[in-house]
Design an enzyme around this catalytic site. Structure first.
Site: not given
Ligand code: SF4
Length: 351
Positions: A93, A334
């Site tokens: 990704e 994150c």
């Protein structure tokens, strides 16, 4: 034997091969232009390259078909997450982040990750495989397309530990910055590591101009041992020693990433511990609120406590930034990247 993808070789490597075949090395420049500026996806599509030369290249090298790309857009802040499925089924990704005036992209270096940090969705997947340079470059190209303009910065902070796939990441940096190709400045590339000390030292000794981010996670060795198995191999002291070596050699500062977990590492005492650890290293600290993942047992740090934490560092003269996480509604923040899944280890965060 299957031919290797021509985009896995630097221009210098390809020119060297051409010379050994009795060709002029500079013939590769036009090929680079076709591959990286015009987006040629086959040898046939290389306009302006002589037919006999194309045939020679095609006999020696391949051009892997483009990955399948799925896209998610955050309703909260417009962040874009791209899920790449490569021809062999491996997934990775990337995330495109829109700031007030700048656009950055966060890309993956591996499909999955072997590090197994217990707060990170990618770690829960385990390592599927390393990404090749052309697969890293495909992410860059797709992110740039989505951004609709040149990127201001490129972060190796997606899936994987870049320093555990250093040969391919290093080559992708050389390819990205090649002035006959994308010509993306190395100084705008940041590579983040949980602390693979030998590669930090190798980077320090290299001529690469990329920026280094070290994901300390916490300044307490006991907590770190619970959060990232990598700490068994490289202690905090060794990681800080590596960072110091990097700043001494390169005269560049290092970025320390510190993830705030509520009640785990976000007290004033924790801030002082961090301060004691990094006070002699030219650095900037990025504070990141832990981003929850499905099944996770950690709780994100609280904003007010984060601010107090930041104040302690700032008052001691350490440049500190509290990072505002983006794309949380599409699991693009994150630590939430899980290649389209949720990951089976609970709490996660990328480098
Ligand atoms: S935090 Fe980084 S190194 Fe740790 S498991 Fe996640 S991707 Fe791998």
């Amino acid at each position: 034997m299957t031919n290797l993808d021509i985009r896995d070789f630097t221009r210098q490597e390809l020119a060297g091969t051409l010379i050994s075949l009795g060709e002029k090395g500079s013939r590769i420049d036009k090929v680079f232009n076709c591959l990286y500026r015009k987006g040629a996806e086959s040898f046939d599509a290389m306009a302006g390259v002589q037919e006999d030369f194309k045939a020679k290249l095609a006999a020696r090298y391949s051009l892997t078909p483009a990955p399948k790309i799925e896209k998610l857009v955050s309703k909260l802040d417009g962040t874009i997450k791209l899920l790449f499925t490569f021809p062999d089924g491996a997934k990775a990704e990337s995330v495109v982040l829109f700031n007030k005036k700048t656009v950055s992209a966060c890309i993956s270096s591996q499909s999955g990750c072997a590090c197994g940090c217990v707060f990170c969705a990618t770690g829960g997947l385990g390592l599927k495989r390393d990404l090749r340079p052309h697969e890293i470059l495909a992410q860059y190209a797709a992110c740039r397309r989505e951004a609709g303009r040149q990127l201001d910065s490129l972060l190796f902070m997606g899936m994987g530990e870049p320093f555990m796939n250093w040969a391919n990441v290093r080559k992708s940096v050389l390819l990205l910055s090649d002035n006959k190709g994308y010509n993306f400045p190395q100084t705008r590339i940041t590579v983040s590591t949980v602390g693979i000390v030998p590669v930090i030292r190798e980077l320090a000794e290299s001529r690469l101009e990329i920026r280094l981010a070290v994901s300390l996670i916490t300044a307490d060795e006991k907590h770190r041992a619970e959060l990232t198995p990598m700490s068994k191999k490289y202690s905090l002291r060794e990681v800080i020693g590596g960072a110091r070596y990097y700043t001494d050699r390169t005269k560049r500062m290092v970025f320390f990433e510190y993830i705030l977990f509520d009640g785990v590492n976000d007290s004033a005492e924790d801030a002082k511990k961090l301060l004691a650890l990094i006070k002699d290293v030219p650095c900037k600290v990025n504070l990141i609120m832990y981003n929850p993942v499905p099944g996770g047992t950690f709780t994100p740090g609280r904003f007010e406590k984060g601010k107090e934490f930041q104040t302690i560092l700032v008052e001691a003269g350490i440049r500190t930034h509290m990072r505002r996480e983006k794309g949380t509604d599409i699991a693009a923040a994150c630590g939430q990247l899980a290649a389209g899944g949720t990951g089976d280890a609970a709490n996660k965060a990328g480098n």
